[in-house]
Design an enzyme around this catalytic site. Sequence first.
Site, PDB file in Angstrom:
ATOM      1  N   CYS A   2       0.826  -1.216   0.000  1.00 47.11           N
ATOM      2  CA  CYS A   2       0.000   0.000   0.000  1.00 47.11           C
ATOM      3  C   CYS A   2       0.855   1.259   0.000  1.00 47.11           C
ATOM      4  O   CYS A   2       1.936   1.291   0.575  1.00 47.11           O
ATOM      5  CB  CYS A   2      -0.879   0.031   1.238  1.00 47.11           C
ATOM      6  SG  CYS A   2      -1.885  -1.427   1.403  1.00 47.11           S
ATOM      7  N   ARG A  27       5.216  -0.502  -6.333  1.00 44.62           N
ATOM      8  CA  ARG A  27       5.228  -1.220  -5.065  1.00 44.62           C
ATOM      9  C   ARG A  27       4.199  -2.346  -5.028  1.00 44.62           C
ATOM     10  O   ARG A  27       4.196  -3.133  -4.109  1.00 44.62           O
ATOM     11  CB  ARG A  27       4.954  -0.246  -3.913  1.00 44.62           C
ATOM     12  CG  ARG A  27       6.004   0.834  -3.813  1.00 44.62           C
ATOM     13  CD  ARG A  27       5.620   1.842  -2.781  1.00 44.62           C
ATOM     14  NE  ARG A  27       5.796   1.309  -1.454  1.00 44.62           N
ATOM     15  CZ  ARG A  27       6.777   1.648  -0.641  1.00 44.62           C
ATOM     16  NH1 ARG A  27       7.664   2.517  -1.027  1.00 44.62           N
ATOM     17  NH2 ARG A  27       6.861   1.120   0.560  1.00 44.62           N
ATOM     18  N   TRP A  73      -3.005  -2.779  -1.431  1.00 40.72           N
ATOM     19  CA  TRP A  73      -2.662  -4.181  -1.678  1.00 40.72           C
ATOM     20  C   TRP A  73      -3.466  -4.952  -0.646  1.00 40.72           C
ATOM     21  O   TRP A  73      -3.233  -4.841   0.554  1.00 40.72           O
ATOM     22  CB  TRP A  73      -1.151  -4.381  -1.488  1.00 40.72           C
ATOM     23  CG  TRP A  73      -0.650  -5.718  -1.878  1.00 40.72           C
ATOM     24  CD1 TRP A  73      -0.348  -6.145  -3.134  1.00 40.72           C
ATOM     25  CD2 TRP A  73      -0.355  -6.815  -1.001  1.00 40.72           C
ATOM     26  NE1 TRP A  73       0.108  -7.444  -3.085  1.00 40.72           N
ATOM     27  CE2 TRP A  73       0.120  -7.879  -1.803  1.00 40.72           C
ATOM     28  CE3 TRP A  73      -0.442  -7.007   0.373  1.00 40.72           C
ATOM     29  CZ2 TRP A  73       0.499  -9.101  -1.273  1.00 40.72           C
ATOM     30  CZ3 TRP A  73      -0.067  -8.229   0.904  1.00 40.72           C
ATOM     31  CH2 TRP A  73       0.394  -9.254   0.076  1.00 40.72           C
ATOM     32  N   ASN A  99      -2.243   2.560   5.592  1.00 38.93           N
ATOM     33  CA  ASN A  99      -1.374   1.423   5.285  1.00 38.93           C
ATOM     34  C   ASN A  99      -1.166   0.657   6.570  1.00 38.93           C
ATOM     35  O   ASN A  99      -1.010   1.262   7.630  1.00 38.93           O
ATOM     36  CB  ASN A  99       0.015   1.891   4.830  1.00 38.93           C
ATOM     37  CG  ASN A  99       0.000   2.508   3.463  1.00 38.93           C
ATOM     38  OD1 ASN A  99      -1.002   2.460   2.780  1.00 38.93           O
ATOM     39  ND2 ASN A  99       1.126   3.087   3.075  1.00 38.93           N
ATOM     40  N   GLY A 100      -1.089  -0.666   6.495  1.00 44.31           N
ATOM     41  CA  GLY A 100      -0.799  -1.458   7.687  1.00 44.31           C
ATOM     42  C   GLY A 100      -1.956  -2.370   8.042  1.00 44.31           C
ATOM     43  O   GLY A 100      -2.899  -2.543   7.252  1.00 44.31           O
ATOM     44  N   GLU A 477      17.941 -18.461  -5.731  1.00 41.82           N
ATOM     45  CA  GLU A 477      17.566 -17.120  -6.192  1.00 41.82           C
ATOM     46  C   GLU A 477      17.060 -17.179  -7.640  1.00 41.82           C
ATOM     47  O   GLU A 477      16.082 -16.517  -8.001  1.00 41.82           O
ATOM     48  CB  GLU A 477      18.762 -16.163  -6.044  1.00 41.82           C
ATOM     49  CG  GLU A 477      18.584 -14.769  -6.624  1.00 41.82           C
ATOM     50  CD  GLU A 477      17.384 -14.002  -6.080  1.00 41.82           C
ATOM     51  OE1 GLU A 477      16.778 -14.427  -5.088  1.00 41.82           O
ATOM     52  OE2 GLU A 477      17.039 -12.968  -6.679  1.00 41.82           O
ATOM     53  N   LYS A 481      13.390 -15.913  -8.911  1.00 39.50           N
ATOM     54  CA  LYS A 481      13.195 -14.925  -9.991  1.00 39.50           C
ATOM     55  C   LYS A 481      12.209 -15.467 -11.022  1.00 39.50           C
ATOM     56  O   LYS A 481      11.305 -14.780 -11.454  1.00 39.50           O
ATOM     57  CB  LYS A 481      14.534 -14.676 -10.673  1.00 39.50           C
ATOM     58  CG  LYS A 481      15.294 -13.432 -10.665  1.00 39.50           C
ATOM     59  CD  LYS A 481      15.060 -12.237  -9.883  1.00 39.50           C
ATOM     60  CE  LYS A 481      14.299 -12.249  -8.637  1.00 39.50           C
ATOM     61  NZ  LYS A 481      14.781 -11.588  -7.481  1.00 39.50           N
ATOM     62  N   GLU A 484       8.521 -15.710  -9.630  1.00 43.78           N
ATOM     63  CA  GLU A 484       7.786 -14.477  -9.318  1.00 43.78           C
ATOM     64  C   GLU A 484       7.372 -13.689 -10.560  1.00 43.78           C
ATOM     65  O   GLU A 484       6.340 -13.041 -10.545  1.00 43.78           O
ATOM     66  CB  GLU A 484       8.534 -13.595  -8.315  1.00 43.78           C
ATOM     67  CG  GLU A 484       9.808 -12.989  -8.800  1.00 43.78           C
ATOM     68  CD  GLU A 484      10.522 -12.199  -7.712  1.00 43.78           C
ATOM     69  OE1 GLU A 484       9.859 -11.526  -6.925  1.00 43.78           O
ATOM     70  OE2 GLU A 484      11.757 -12.264  -7.658  1.00 43.78           O
ATOM     71  N   HIS A 500      17.495 -37.680  -3.327  1.00 39.86           N
ATOM     72  CA  HIS A 500      16.796 -37.877  -2.050  1.00 39.86           C
ATOM     73  C   HIS A 500      15.329 -37.493  -2.154  1.00 39.86           C
ATOM     74  O   HIS A 500      14.674 -37.284  -1.140  1.00 39.86           O
ATOM     75  CB  HIS A 500      17.503 -37.086  -0.940  1.00 39.86           C
ATOM     76  CG  HIS A 500      18.920 -37.518  -0.745  1.00 39.86           C
ATOM     77  ND1 HIS A 500      19.257 -38.756  -0.266  1.00 39.86           N
ATOM     78  CD2 HIS A 500      20.084 -36.894  -1.030  1.00 39.86           C
ATOM     79  CE1 HIS A 500      20.577 -38.878  -0.232  1.00 39.86           C
ATOM     80  NE2 HIS A 500      21.101 -37.750  -0.699  1.00 39.86           N
ATOM     81  N   LYS A 595       6.421  -4.588  -3.803  1.00 39.62           N
ATOM     82  CA  LYS A 595       7.858  -4.319  -3.722  1.00 39.62           C
ATOM     83  C   LYS A 595       8.328  -4.252  -2.286  1.00 39.62           C
ATOM     84  O   LYS A 595       9.399  -4.728  -1.939  1.00 39.62           O
ATOM     85  CB  LYS A 595       8.161  -3.002  -4.439  1.00 39.62           C
ATOM     86  CG  LYS A 595       9.622  -2.619  -4.451  1.00 39.62           C
ATOM     87  CD  LYS A 595      10.419  -3.584  -5.293  1.00 39.62           C
ATOM     88  CE  LYS A 595      11.904  -3.275  -5.294  1.00 39.62           C
ATOM     89  NZ  LYS A 595      12.668  -4.449  -5.793  1.00 39.62           N
TER      90      LYS A 595
END
Length: 600
Positions: A2, A27, A73, A99-100, A477, A481, A484, A500, A595
């Site tokens: 947000c 964001r 968001w 926000n929050g 990583e 990438k 996402e 395994h 973000k």
Amino acid sequence: MCGIVGYNGGLDAKEILLKGLEKLEYRGYDSAGIAVRNEEGVTVFKEKGRIADLRASVNLNVSADIGIGHTRWATHGVPNKLNAHPHQSTSGRFTLVHNGVIENYHLLQKAYLKGIQMQSDTDTEVIVQLVDLFAKEGLSTVEAFRKTLSLLHGSYALALLDQEDEDTIYVAKNKSPLLVGVGEGFNVVASDAMAMLQVTDQFIELRDKEVVLVHKDKVEITTLDGRAVERKPFTAELDASDIEKGTYPHYMLKEMDEQPGVVRKIIQEYSNEAGELTIDDQILEAIKAADRLYIIAAGTSYHAGLVGKQYFEKLAGIPVEVHISSEFGYNMPLLSEKPLFIFITQSGETADSRQVLVKVKELNYPALTITNVPGSTLSREADYTLLLHAGPEIAVASTKAYVAQVAVLAIAAYVTGKSLGKGVVLDLKQELAIVANGIQTIVDSKDELEQIAEDYLKIARNAFFIGRNLDFCVSVEGALKLKEISYIQAEGFAGGELKHGTIALIEEGTPVFALATQEQVALNIRGNVKEVVARGANACIISMEGLNEEGDRLVIPKVHTLLTPLVAVVPLQLISYYAALHRRCDVDKPRNLAKSVTVE
Ligand code: F6R
């Protein structure tokens, strides 16, 4: 996540708010809205979807010089127009963006707002209804705002408009970022300075639980119990052009291309007058004084931490544990006698990491934050900060910040090792310069990487990334990438783990990206590749010069063994980028992602 903007001044508020929200788009959000006030009252515009949809819905004839805006968001309630901010009290007098997350909103609703028909599913609406309730009981707006804040449990950044007050935005924050920007004849509010760089570069930091009245010509800061606070603005050292895409189709591509320059900038920023790599003396002493380092981070930053562990252990001989922040906070391991906590965070605002920092400070342990954002919450609240100097990272998928994190960790470990007399033999400065050139070679090979993405991932449903030792850290990583931004289910794991369990997933055509940059285990990883190929996998070996063999699909330039993550990650970033493009995904703003993750 947000975002909040607010404007109080002489110009057209709605255009400034919309432009501000556009700067916060990166964001991540799923709905947006603005509220503006003029003599006729407060008008709210909100829409599900993009700012462009909101812009199209705004009535251009409404002119006002004060207003607030928000990108949401979704946390409480689905992303739709009803749940989008701003929210208004039933009487229409108060309008709020938030926000929050308010943890006790249900309790507050039951205790105070029984008779009130809620219009949304959000926790935010409870706040604005409470302010209205207390105002109706006879409190002034600021008193009603204070009383409401004293009841809230959770995180918030708030901006409130009162229909009956033409000159104030009421502002407060707790655990969520919020700044007030100051200008000539106007003042602004922003959850991120970038949103308001269009009108000012002078910002005032706000502390948790302060109550701030933003007027056109002054800003009044007080503590929750009403004591006045004086605080000078700082200059936000952001270049407005840093946050433009220029001729690039995507921020992510621009940011990947910036990586050689970022490494060079870091070498420069961390070199002393004699040209030697260095870190701040106090930070060096704090690291040396520790008997164990605890690296705390999330996502990509956690992956950088995995590499950092090897650096501190190999170059400085200090044992390191790396923890996922959301796990550590609620399941703290036994700590050593003299721990130093290192928070790695691009944004400096990640709520999962911040909750650990709060606990660490309660226990009186020292903390160092490695971040790209000076003045961010985790930077302010830690004892020490090392900056990444990567420039703003706008694309949701982190690329240059990861490379910067690994480079700064290498420098910190190297300088510590030298100071401890650990007989460090490499010339890190020279080796990092070679890394910068190596990254340049890879970002210049885009056609080849686009072809790899097409050959291996165009129709893939899943993909695997394998590596051993430092290549394992990079493989996780690489998998993150890819998933996402392209939404291909991907997994990164240690090559030795295949047999395994995971090898059961390999079938005809399954793409497997294998990294072979570590001499010690190069033969082992090639053995793993044979195992998957025997079961039908479509293997893509990415090796390093000197370790390459015929048939390897990509050979990255030779760099020091310890620094291979800085280079090996780059082809994986670019392959993910092209895979996402092939699938027509929104590369810079992947679905469901934000973000800066400011809720736990
Ligand atoms: C992925 C990505 C995230 C972040 C994570 C932590 O590309 O960027 O996984 O690394 O959300 O964020 P920061 O580093 O801001 O603490």
